[in-house]
Design a protein around this motif. Sequence first.
Motif, mmCIF file in Angstrom:
data_model
loop_
_atom_site.group_PDB
_atom_site.id
_atom_site.type_symbol
_atom_site.label_atom_id
_atom_site.label_comp_id
_atom_site.label_asym_id
_atom_site.label_seq_id
_atom_site.Cartn_x
_atom_site.Cartn_y
_atom_site.Cartn_z
ATOM 1 N N ASP A 65 5.935 12.682 54.770
ATOM 2 C CA ASP A 65 6.406 11.604 53.914
ATOM 3 C C ASP A 65 6.427 10.335 54.766
ATOM 4 O OD1 ASP A 65 7.813 9.762 52.395
ATOM 5 O OD2 ASP A 65 9.432 11.144 51.873
ATOM 6 N N GLU B 189 7.853 7.667 54.496
ATOM 7 C CA GLU B 189 9.190 7.074 54.586
ATOM 8 C C GLU B 189 10.114 7.863 55.507
ATOM 9 O OE1 GLU B 189 9.903 4.165 52.954
ATOM 10 O OE2 GLU B 189 7.787 4.182 52.362
ATOM 11 N N LYS B 190 9.774 9.129 55.783
ATOM 12 C CA LYS B 190 10.643 10.008 56.577
ATOM 13 C C LYS B 190 9.814 10.785 57.594
ATOM 14 C CE LYS B 190 13.622 10.498 52.591
ATOM 15 N NZ LYS B 190 14.089 11.364 51.540
ATOM 16 N N LYS B 191 9.170 10.067 58.499
ATOM 17 C CA LYS B 191 8.274 10.690 59.475
ATOM 18 C C LYS B 191 8.995 11.668 60.394
ATOM 19 C CE LYS B 191 4.795 7.119 59.498
ATOM 20 N NZ LYS B 191 3.920 6.287 60.296
ATOM 21 N N GLU B 192 10.266 11.426 60.657
ATOM 22 C CA GLU B 192 11.014 12.309 61.559
ATOM 23 C C GLU B 192 11.150 13.725 60.990
ATOM 24 O OE1 GLU B 192 13.741 10.560 58.665
ATOM 25 O OE2 GLU B 192 12.354 9.596 60.017
ATOM 26 N N LYS B 193 11.124 13.870 59.682
ATOM 27 C CA LYS B 193 11.217 15.203 59.085
ATOM 28 C C LYS B 193 10.002 16.056 59.427
ATOM 29 C CE LYS B 193 14.438 14.677 55.340
ATOM 30 N NZ LYS B 193 14.756 15.102 53.988
#
Length: 111
Positions: free
Chosen positions: A76, A78-82
């Motif tokens: 995602d 928007e949520k690269k850390e995931k």
Amino acid sequence: MSAPRLASALEVAALIRMAEAGGGFGMVLHRGEPDSGSILIVILDNQGFGQTHARAFERLPTASGSRSWSLSRSQDPEKKEKFDTYLARRIEQDPDLWIIELTIAEGEQFI
């Protein structure tokens, strides 16, 4: 009787060389068991617009008993850390796992 399986280290090296021969780049993110470690391929498409889209593919067992490549995670933006957390969790679950990254357009051609 099943066909002999290619050593993981050899398959990883071949995938990286094929990506590089196609004008891309490949690298090992996590080195797994050389002979029989599973392989997870992270494919990055970066078309020079600053936005990179990552997808993780793993070879998983099918109902017929064979193994085929499947999309296991898509990043995602928007949520690269995931996505990174997912990769770290996979290493914890399977320390013998190889994780390689291929940066090339239409990277799915290598799986």
